[in-house]
Design an enzyme around this catalytic site. Structure first.
Site, mmCIF file in Angstrom:
data_model
loop_
_atom_site.group_PDB
_atom_site.id
_atom_site.type_symbol
_atom_site.label_atom_id
_atom_site.label_comp_id
_atom_site.label_asym_id
_atom_site.label_seq_id
_atom_site.Cartn_x
_atom_site.Cartn_y
_atom_site.Cartn_z
ATOM 1 N N LYS A 112 0.828 -1.208 0.000
ATOM 2 C CA LYS A 112 0.000 0.000 0.000
ATOM 3 C C LYS A 112 0.860 1.254 0.000
ATOM 4 O O LYS A 112 0.515 2.248 -0.640
ATOM 5 C CB LYS A 112 -0.968 0.007 1.195
ATOM 6 C CG LYS A 112 -2.038 -1.064 1.072
ATOM 7 C CD LYS A 112 -3.261 -0.814 1.925
ATOM 8 C CE LYS A 112 -4.317 -1.848 1.567
ATOM 9 N NZ LYS A 112 -5.538 -1.722 2.319
ATOM 10 N N LYS A 193 -4.592 -10.464 -5.236
ATOM 11 C CA LYS A 193 -5.796 -10.830 -4.485
ATOM 12 C C LYS A 193 -6.912 -9.848 -4.808
ATOM 13 O O LYS A 193 -6.650 -8.674 -5.083
ATOM 14 C CB LYS A 193 -5.509 -10.870 -2.980
ATOM 15 C CG LYS A 193 -5.708 -9.566 -2.276
ATOM 16 C CD LYS A 193 -5.792 -9.706 -0.778
ATOM 17 C CE LYS A 193 -6.044 -8.328 -0.184
ATOM 18 N NZ LYS A 193 -7.415 -8.020 0.163
ATOM 19 N N LYS A 196 -10.847 -4.498 -2.319
ATOM 20 C CA LYS A 196 -11.861 -3.437 -2.387
ATOM 21 C C LYS A 196 -11.321 -2.193 -3.038
ATOM 22 O O LYS A 196 -12.035 -1.450 -3.669
ATOM 23 C CB LYS A 196 -12.250 -3.008 -0.968
ATOM 24 C CG LYS A 196 -13.112 -3.930 -0.232
ATOM 25 C CD LYS A 196 -13.669 -3.196 0.988
ATOM 26 C CE LYS A 196 -13.172 -3.837 2.259
ATOM 27 N NZ LYS A 196 -12.297 -2.960 3.013
HETATM 28 P P1 ATP Z 1 -8.592 -3.120 0.871
HETATM 29 O O1 ATP Z 1 -8.331 -3.385 -0.565
HETATM 30 O O2 ATP Z 1 -9.329 -1.811 1.130
HETATM 31 O O3 ATP Z 1 -7.414 -3.351 1.759
HETATM 32 P P2 ATP Z 1 -9.713 -5.697 1.286
HETATM 33 O O4 ATP Z 1 -10.545 -6.123 0.137
HETATM 34 O O5 ATP Z 1 -8.368 -6.285 1.460
HETATM 35 O O6 ATP Z 1 -9.676 -4.131 1.310
HETATM 36 P P3 ATP Z 1 -10.315 -5.747 4.130
HETATM 37 O O7 ATP Z 1 -11.315 -4.848 4.787
HETATM 38 O O8 ATP Z 1 -8.897 -5.380 4.260
HETATM 39 O O9 ATP Z 1 -10.613 -5.921 2.577
HETATM 40 O O10 ATP Z 1 -10.553 -7.224 4.606
HETATM 41 C C1 ATP Z 1 -11.680 -7.695 5.279
HETATM 42 C C2 ATP Z 1 -11.588 -9.202 5.424
HETATM 43 O O11 ATP Z 1 -11.703 -9.824 4.140
HETATM 44 C C3 ATP Z 1 -10.266 -9.696 6.001
HETATM 45 O O12 ATP Z 1 -10.521 -10.784 6.870
HETATM 46 C C4 ATP Z 1 -9.487 -10.152 4.808
HETATM 47 O O13 ATP Z 1 -8.541 -11.144 5.108
HETATM 48 C C5 ATP Z 1 -10.595 -10.704 3.930
HETATM 49 N N1 ATP Z 1 -10.233 -10.632 2.517
HETATM 50 C C6 ATP Z 1 -9.906 -9.503 1.836
HETATM 51 N N2 ATP Z 1 -9.646 -9.789 0.545
HETATM 52 C C7 ATP Z 1 -9.801 -11.138 0.408
HETATM 53 C C8 ATP Z 1 -9.669 -12.039 -0.683
HETATM 54 N N3 ATP Z 1 -9.332 -11.597 -1.887
HETATM 55 N N4 ATP Z 1 -9.906 -13.347 -0.469
HETATM 56 C C9 ATP Z 1 -10.257 -13.799 0.762
HETATM 57 N N5 ATP Z 1 -10.391 -13.003 1.833
HETATM 58 C C10 ATP Z 1 -10.177 -11.686 1.675
#
Ligand code: ATP
Ligand code: LTN
Length: 327
Positions: A112, A193, A196
């Protein structure tokens, strides 16, 4: 006493099927087996700039999504991080026992940070705040997706370091990852991965996407140069589609092989789309019902924060005692 569970999501974008399969769905599954606290981590979200009006709306949206997924607010506390000041207070105390080198090694920080012109101290401290969230409630289990495993290891290191400096204070928590769906990959780029904040069209299926949008996203998903599904040689994009299907359908590995081996990618994508659309339909219906009553959402969040604050305050009191701070 039941083991306590803590987990959270950032109100920083649209929740997607990775968030659901990696974390949210497992919260629903275990919510009656443990004493659960599910948090909306707004203080984490501001480690990167958020538009204030959008952030405030997102906090309630995430709460509604937790409820729509099936989290029962009578059984679990659903709360917003910034509503319980002890999160920030404990984070500072833990910051003082955390070597900077541990934080600079975190892959999320490096990834990030590399995208920012200037990196806030908050982005570096992010995992210490996460450790505070967990240790504040003496949580024994933290259900998350695989990308958070490194942060949980750091949480354990911080807890152990504090315990050895100041005497036994914190429960050292365990990680709980799902068997299928712990790491859902981006549909446009299966080497990354699903995230969001990635933003590109075709990257993610959001939980509130319409059936038409879901279909368009999955049809465009990156596959490989094989003509049809071959489990031995399939590339990451095809394996990702198969994982998404398997996670939603609950199919065994053997059934997956029997059903999909030799299937052409057009048909695979159609079956994945149908499975995702059918799984998200009832969820979206519940979401609409819940957001029709905003007073109810606020009640749930106020009650959740009120329920957990005494636990948080007790832990901060204990930490102050152990560290010799003024009481
Ligand atoms: P950002 O991109 O804003 O960091 P993110 O999509 O990684 O967001 P988080 O709010 O950081 O989402 O994560 C919330 C939960 O979802 C955490 O438990 C994280 O491990 C899980 N998670 C996030 N992305 C994935 C993914 N691609 N596959 C499985 N679990 C995920
Ligand atoms: N960093 C986590 C969100 C998070 C969290 C937590 C998860 C903040 N505090 C405590 C589990 C326990 C993420 O998913 N990005």
């Amino acid at each position: 006493m039941k083991t306590r569970v803590f987990s959270g999501m950032q109100p920083s974008g649209n929740l997607h099927i990775g968030n659901y399969l990696g974390a949210l769905r497992n919260w629903v599954r275990i919510q009656h087996d443990y004493e659960c606290i599910f948090c909306i981590v707004d203080l984490h979200a501001i480690t990167l700039y958020q538009d204030p009006a959008e952030l405030r709306a997102k906090i309630e949206e995430i709460a509604a999504l937790y409820l729509a997924a099936g989290i029962d607010p009578k059984a679990c506390a659903i709360m917003v991080q910034s509503a319980v000041p002890a999160h920030a207070e404990l984070a500072w105390m833990l910051t003082c026992v955390t070597p900077v080198g541990w934080l600079e090694r975190m892959t999320q920080y490096k990834a990030k940070g590399a995208k920012q012109e200037s990196v806030s101290d908050g982005l570096l401290q992010y995992p210490v705040l996460m450790a505070a969230d967990i240790l504040l409630y003496q949580a024994g289990i933290v259900p998350v997706g695989e990308d958070q495993a490194q942060h949980l290891e750091l949480t354990r290191d911080i807890a152990q370091r504090f315990n050895s400096l100041y005497g036994d204070t914190f429960v050292v928590p365990g990680t709980s990852l799902p068997a299928v769906g712990a790491r859902v990959m981006g549909l446009d780029d299966p080497t990354q991965k699903m995230s969001k904040s990635a933003g590109a069209a075709g990257h993610a299926v959001a939980l509130l996407d319409s059936p038409d949008k879901i279909r368009k996203t999955i049809i465009r998903a990156t596959t490989d140069s094989n003509p049809a599904v071959d489990f031995e040689t399939a590339g990451a994009g095809v394996l990702n589609l198969l994982t998404i299907y398997q996670a939603f359908a609950g199919t065994s590995d053997e059934e997956m092989k029997a059903r999909f081996t030799g299937m052409r990618y057009g048909e695979l994508k159609k079956q994945v789309t149908d499975m995702v659309v059918a799984s998200l339909g009832p969820f979206q219906q519940r979401y609409r019902e819940i957001t029709g009553d905003p007073g109810y959402l606020r009640e749930v969040l106020t009650e959740g924060a009120g329920r957990v604050a005494p636990i948080a305050n007790d832990t901060v009191g204990l930490v102050k005692e152990r560290m010799g701070l003024f009481r």
